[in-house]
Write a protein that holds these residues in place. Sequence first.
Motif, PDB file in Angstrom:
ATOM      1  N   GLY A 146      10.627  14.727 -20.394  1.00  0.00           N
ATOM      2  CA  GLY A 146       9.498  14.297 -19.574  1.00  0.00           C
ATOM      3  C   GLY A 146       9.145  15.164 -18.384  1.00  0.00           C
ATOM      4  O   GLY A 146       8.348  14.728 -17.544  1.00  0.00           O
ATOM      5  N   ALA A 147       9.722  16.364 -18.255  1.00  0.00           N
ATOM      6  CA  ALA A 147       9.327  17.231 -17.146  1.00  0.00           C
ATOM      7  C   ALA A 147       7.862  17.622 -17.294  1.00  0.00           C
ATOM      8  O   ALA A 147       7.405  17.928 -18.388  1.00  0.00           O
ATOM      9  CB  ALA A 147      10.208  18.486 -17.115  1.00  0.00           C
ATOM     10  N   ARG A 148       7.151  17.636 -16.183  1.00  0.00           N
ATOM     11  CA  ARG A 148       5.715  17.929 -16.239  1.00  0.00           C
ATOM     12  C   ARG A 148       5.352  19.115 -15.342  1.00  0.00           C
ATOM     13  O   ARG A 148       4.257  19.183 -14.809  1.00  0.00           O
ATOM     14  CB  ARG A 148       4.913  16.705 -15.801  1.00  0.00           C
ATOM     15  CG  ARG A 148       5.074  15.530 -16.757  1.00  0.00           C
ATOM     16  CD  ARG A 148       4.183  14.379 -16.335  1.00  0.00           C
ATOM     17  NE  ARG A 148       4.294  13.250 -17.255  1.00  0.00           N
ATOM     18  CZ  ARG A 148       3.615  12.115 -17.135  1.00  0.00           C
ATOM     19  NH1 ARG A 148       2.770  11.968 -16.129  1.00  0.00           N
ATOM     20  NH2 ARG A 148       3.772  11.134 -17.993  1.00  0.00           N
ATOM     21  N   ARG A 149       6.277  20.008 -15.163  1.00  0.00           N
ATOM     22  CA  ARG A 149       5.977  21.171 -14.333  1.00  0.00           C
ATOM     23  C   ARG A 149       6.713  22.385 -14.869  1.00  0.00           C
ATOM     24  O   ARG A 149       7.663  22.263 -15.646  1.00  0.00           O
ATOM     25  CB  ARG A 149       6.369  20.919 -12.877  1.00  0.00           C
ATOM     26  CG  ARG A 149       7.857  20.749 -12.668  1.00  0.00           C
ATOM     27  CD  ARG A 149       8.192  20.474 -11.217  1.00  0.00           C
ATOM     28  NE  ARG A 149       7.843  19.116 -10.847  1.00  0.00           N
ATOM     29  CZ  ARG A 149       8.261  18.530  -9.726  1.00  0.00           C
ATOM     30  NH1 ARG A 149       8.976  19.205  -8.862  1.00  0.00           N
ATOM     31  NH2 ARG A 149       7.948  17.292  -9.461  1.00  0.00           N
ATOM     32  N   SER A 150       6.270  23.537 -14.450  1.00  0.00           N
ATOM     33  CA  SER A 150       6.855  24.783 -14.934  1.00  0.00           C
ATOM     34  C   SER A 150       8.209  25.048 -14.288  1.00  0.00           C
ATOM     35  O   SER A 150       8.503  24.573 -13.184  1.00  0.00           O
ATOM     36  CB  SER A 150       5.911  25.953 -14.643  1.00  0.00           C
ATOM     37  OG  SER A 150       4.681  25.792 -15.307  1.00  0.00           O
ATOM     38  N   VAL A 151       9.010  25.826 -14.972  1.00  0.00           N
ATOM     39  CA  VAL A 151      10.311  26.263 -14.463  1.00  0.00           C
ATOM     40  C   VAL A 151      10.244  27.773 -14.286  1.00  0.00           C
ATOM     41  O   VAL A 151       9.936  28.504 -15.226  1.00  0.00           O
ATOM     42  CB  VAL A 151      11.444  25.899 -15.440  1.00  0.00           C
ATOM     43  CG1 VAL A 151      12.776  26.429 -14.923  1.00  0.00           C
ATOM     44  CG2 VAL A 151      11.510  24.389 -15.638  1.00  0.00           C
ATOM     45  N   GLY A 152      10.519  28.242 -13.069  1.00  0.00           N
ATOM     46  CA  GLY A 152      10.543  29.679 -12.823  1.00  0.00           C
ATOM     47  C   GLY A 152      11.746  30.333 -13.486  1.00  0.00           C
ATOM     48  O   GLY A 152      12.804  29.720 -13.607  1.00  0.00           O
ATOM     49  N   TYR A 153      11.566  31.558 -13.933  1.00  0.00           N
ATOM     50  CA  TYR A 153      12.650  32.261 -14.631  1.00  0.00           C
ATOM     51  C   TYR A 153      12.693  33.712 -14.167  1.00  0.00           C
ATOM     52  O   TYR A 153      11.661  34.397 -14.169  1.00  0.00           O
ATOM     53  CB  TYR A 153      12.423  32.190 -16.146  1.00  0.00           C
ATOM     54  CG  TYR A 153      13.322  33.080 -16.974  1.00  0.00           C
ATOM     55  CD1 TYR A 153      14.689  33.182 -16.687  1.00  0.00           C
ATOM     56  CD2 TYR A 153      12.819  33.806 -18.043  1.00  0.00           C
ATOM     57  CE1 TYR A 153      15.522  33.985 -17.447  1.00  0.00           C
ATOM     58  CE2 TYR A 153      13.645  34.616 -18.820  1.00  0.00           C
ATOM     59  CZ  TYR A 153      14.994  34.707 -18.510  1.00  0.00           C
ATOM     60  OH  TYR A 153      15.816  35.516 -19.259  1.00  0.00           O
ATOM     61  N   VAL A 154      13.863  34.161 -13.754  1.00  0.00           N
ATOM     62  CA  VAL A 154      14.064  35.557 -13.363  1.00  0.00           C
ATOM     63  C   VAL A 154      14.948  36.212 -14.424  1.00  0.00           C
ATOM     64  O   VAL A 154      16.163  36.007 -14.440  1.00  0.00           O
ATOM     65  CB  VAL A 154      14.729  35.671 -11.978  1.00  0.00           C
ATOM     66  CG1 VAL A 154      14.854  37.137 -11.565  1.00  0.00           C
ATOM     67  CG2 VAL A 154      13.918  34.892 -10.942  1.00  0.00           C
ATOM     68  N   PRO A 155      14.357  36.971 -15.336  1.00  0.00           N
ATOM     69  CA  PRO A 155      15.157  37.603 -16.404  1.00  0.00           C
ATOM     70  C   PRO A 155      15.983  38.764 -15.863  1.00  0.00           C
ATOM     71  O   PRO A 155      15.766  39.233 -14.735  1.00  0.00           O
ATOM     72  CB  PRO A 155      14.091  38.091 -17.389  1.00  0.00           C
ATOM     73  CG  PRO A 155      12.889  38.323 -16.539  1.00  0.00           C
ATOM     74  CD  PRO A 155      12.931  37.298 -15.432  1.00  0.00           C
TER      75      PRO A 155
END
Length: 527
Positions: free
Chosen positions: A117-126
């Motif tokens: 149910g998450a409704r937002r983006s997740v930041g990712y640092v590759p």
Amino acid sequence: MTDEVRYDAAADAVVIEGERRAAPEAGAAPAEPQPGVDGMGCHSGAEMETAARMAGQSEILDQYAADYPQGPHDKPQSMCPAFGSLRVGLRMRRVGTMLSGSACCVYGLTFVSHFYGARRSVGYVPFSSETLVTGKLFEDIRDAVYEMADPDHYDAIVVTNLCVPTASGVPLRLLPDEINGVRIVGIDVPGFGVPTHAEAKDVLAGAMLNYARAEVEAGPVAAPEGGRGSRPTVTMLGEMFPADPMMIGRMLDPLGLAAGPVVPAREWRELYAALDSSVVAAIHPFYTAAIREFEAAGRPIVGSAPVGYEGTAAWLKAIGEAHGVSAGKIAEAQNAVLPSIKEALEGARLEGRITLSGYEGSELLVARLLVESGAEVAYVGTACPKTPWSAEDAAWLEAHGAKVTFRASLEDDCAAMEAVQPDLAIGTTPVVQKAKELSIPSLYFTNLISARPLMGPAGAGSLQQVMRAAMGNKDRMAHMTEFFHGVGEGDTAGIWEGAPNLHPEFAERHRRKLEKQARAAKAEQMI
């Protein structure tokens, strides 16, 4: 020559150094290669921990070992622990989330989070091997945080190191505490240091409370959105069914108390209100880091929860005494709710033997409620550790004939279920699968049990109907087993036109390889 561009004073911070390696003597044989981290994950157990300590992460790993003592396994048996802290952050208003870890780990975590149910983006640092080794990954994280720190959108940003960055020593502690008025909270949640996703919730909750406590000590902070009430409040520690805090508030009313915030919180200012409460109720007793912050703020901690008749009576007494409420007021609060709980329990009786296991942290509370509902609970297993705040529940259950196992492994849960042969097995997915293979009715704890009210009169009658229905499926389970008999299992599962191509020599070769690795690891420990 160009001047170095600095965002902050991170370059001047003292960097914690890892363990130094002695230089080889002249003519000595080349040293054995040290455990690497590239391509490893939480499944690597001790090797990843060794690499992390060599990278200067001993302090945080020692703290995790004290807060979350390991069980029979050196790696999680459930989903990635970071799912717990990720889920807590994603549920908070105006809180951004950023992950640093292997791409496969980040993909899996974001997939499960959105599934729930998450409704937002997740930041990712590759990262790559080069950025990991040279320290460029930390610079990339810092750049990403500065780009993301917009006070119009965020009160705080949570940056989480997964296994590989933690093992490589990526120093999130060097990130600034705030950028443009946005708080920066950096945490490490490695699978080789945090045993369950439930305890990872505590990692983030504790870090946020620590930050908020420092803000409170520094000066005035924002009041709760609805303002401060006239009554002292009780903070509730642990994620609960939404109706439970409201039910607890009604039970606290005769004591002259009010229900305070639930931690993990839903917005930052709730952390201030939680620290302002007069008593903290450790509904889920494994929040060790959060409890440490509350104790530092001078708040008394009360374990257990108002479940069932005896549990509610004891909990109201403990909460009242912790706040200095008179015996008469405590009796008034008990008399206001206990008769309705007793009536609800008598109207929804359970008959049968049950085994119960899970990794949410509320297993002992559910077991107490089932016992008071008339069921025989033979075994209770929880993946969470034993703490002082779970001692009362464990003692009560053992006095009523249940075997309670903390840090229970999947093997413990399955062995108990197979030995007891219960009328109903409540557990995790693999336990439920094993029970169905044995024609034992079963229910998945997380979705079907923990997602129901447990407190007060509402909780007293919330579980019995679904459990009676499940127990009534015994004949159907036996019929299904008979129907599918002969389709094979394990390597031979399914319907085959001819004989399956088995290769037992491969399994034997793999078994010998594992035994050799185990002997080598044991010999290394003895040295």
